[in-house]
Motif scaffolding. Structure first.
Motif, PDB file in Angstrom:
ATOM      1  N   ILE A   1       0.867  -1.180   0.000  1.00  0.00           N
ATOM      2  CA  ILE A   1       0.000   0.000   0.000  1.00  0.00           C
ATOM      3  C   ILE A   1       0.903   1.230   0.000  1.00  0.00           C
ATOM      4  N   GLY A   2       0.718   2.085  -0.999  1.00  0.00           N
ATOM      5  CA  GLY A   2       1.565   3.265  -1.110  1.00  0.00           C
ATOM      6  C   GLY A   2       1.176   4.074  -2.323  1.00  0.00           C
ATOM      7  N   PRO A   3       2.140   4.770  -2.908  1.00  0.00           N
ATOM      8  CA  PRO A   3       1.840   5.597  -4.074  1.00  0.00           C
ATOM      9  C   PRO A   3       1.119   4.807  -5.165  1.00  0.00           C
ATOM     10  N   GLY A   4       0.107   5.436  -5.749  1.00  0.00           N
ATOM     11  CA  GLY A   4      -0.672   4.783  -6.795  1.00  0.00           C
ATOM     12  C   GLY A   4      -1.829   3.956  -6.276  1.00  0.00           C
ATOM     13  N   ARG A   5      -1.929   3.796  -4.967  1.00  0.00           N
ATOM     14  CA  ARG A   5      -3.030   3.030  -4.366  1.00  0.00           C
ATOM     15  C   ARG A   5      -4.014   3.985  -3.717  1.00  0.00           C
ATOM     16  N   THR A   6      -5.212   3.503  -3.412  1.00  0.00           N
ATOM     17  CA  THR A   6      -6.271   4.318  -2.815  1.00  0.00           C
ATOM     18  C   THR A   6      -6.785   3.632  -1.562  1.00  0.00           C
ATOM     19  N   ALA A   7      -7.046   4.440  -0.521  1.00  0.00           N
ATOM     20  CA  ALA A   7      -7.598   3.924   0.730  1.00  0.00           C
ATOM     21  C   ALA A   7      -8.748   4.824   1.157  1.00  0.00           C
ATOM     22  N   ALA A   8      -9.633   4.292   1.994  1.00  0.00           N
ATOM     23  CA  ALA A   8     -10.730   5.082   2.556  1.00  0.00           C
ATOM     24  C   ALA A   8     -10.679   4.985   4.064  1.00  0.00           C
ATOM     25  N   ASP A   9     -10.779   6.125   4.714  1.00  0.00           N
ATOM     26  CA  ASP A   9     -10.921   6.195   6.162  1.00  0.00           C
ATOM     27  C   ASP A   9     -12.379   6.562   6.413  1.00  0.00           C
ATOM     28  N   VAL A  10     -13.199   5.547   6.690  1.00  0.00           N
ATOM     29  CA  VAL A  10     -14.636   5.755   6.863  1.00  0.00           C
ATOM     30  C   VAL A  10     -14.903   6.098   8.327  1.00  0.00           C
ATOM     31  N   GLY A  11     -15.509   7.267   8.527  1.00  0.00           N
ATOM     32  CA  GLY A  11     -15.671   7.800   9.872  1.00  0.00           C
ATOM     33  C   GLY A  11     -14.367   8.446  10.307  1.00  0.00           C
ATOM     34  N   CYS A  12     -13.790   9.245   9.423  1.00  0.00           N
ATOM     35  CA  CYS A  12     -12.423   9.749   9.631  1.00  0.00           C
ATOM     36  C   CYS A  12     -12.312  10.778  10.748  1.00  0.00           C
ATOM     37  N   GLY A  13     -13.425  11.321  11.212  1.00  0.00           N
ATOM     38  CA  GLY A  13     -13.333  12.277  12.312  1.00  0.00           C
ATOM     39  C   GLY A  13     -12.401  13.420  11.976  1.00  0.00           C
ATOM     40  N   THR A  14     -11.429  13.660  12.843  1.00  0.00           N
ATOM     41  CA  THR A  14     -10.486  14.754  12.640  1.00  0.00           C
ATOM     42  C   THR A  14      -9.297  14.352  11.780  1.00  0.00           C
ATOM     43  N   GLY A  15      -9.301  13.126  11.273  1.00  0.00           N
ATOM     44  CA  GLY A  15      -8.281  12.716  10.305  1.00  0.00           C
ATOM     45  C   GLY A  15      -7.020  12.091  10.864  1.00  0.00           C
ATOM     46  N   ILE A  16      -7.054  11.602  12.086  1.00  0.00           N
ATOM     47  CA  ILE A  16      -5.858  11.020  12.694  1.00  0.00           C
ATOM     48  C   ILE A  16      -5.336   9.852  11.861  1.00  0.00           C
TER      49      ILE A  16
END
Length: 107
Positions: A44-59
């Motif tokens: 997982i790194g450059p060129g990949r995509t992730a989702a933080d669902v319920g990201c709140g303040t983004g920690i």
């Protein structure tokens, strides 16, 4: 003995950052860092995509950004989402999304 705290006039983001954020940073930062290291080890790194669902303040989103991937931060609360955007410091790889876990609007 518990002390009563007057929260009148505070918004949800302020309460989260002031009272829960400090505990979360202390206890979860090590766990998040270890998890991100594991993601990197799996490509997982450059060129990949992730989702933080319920990201709140983004920690967690900030940690994911450190891997170099694009991160969608899904958060229904506008104040919390705005805090995540500030924390991402304008990084183009961070894409805030107004959504809920049940309806992220992601493809």
């Amino acid at each position: 003995m518990f002390t009563e705290i007057d929260l009148a006039g505070w918004d949800r983001r302020e309460i989260y950052e002031q009272f829960y954020g400090c505990m979360y940073y202390i206890t979860a930062e090590i766990e998040i860092t270890a998890f991100v290291d594991a993601l990197r080890a799996r490509g997982i790194g450059p060129g990949r995509t992730a989702a933080d669902v319920g990201c709140g303040t983004g920690i967690f989103a900030r940690q994911l950004l450190e891997t170099g991937c694009t991160v969608y931060g899904v958060e229904p609360n506008g104040d919390m989402r705005a805090a995540a955007m500030r924390a991402a410091a304008g990084r183009s790889e961070f894409r805030p999304v107004d959504g809920r876990a049940e309806a992220t609007t992601l493809p």
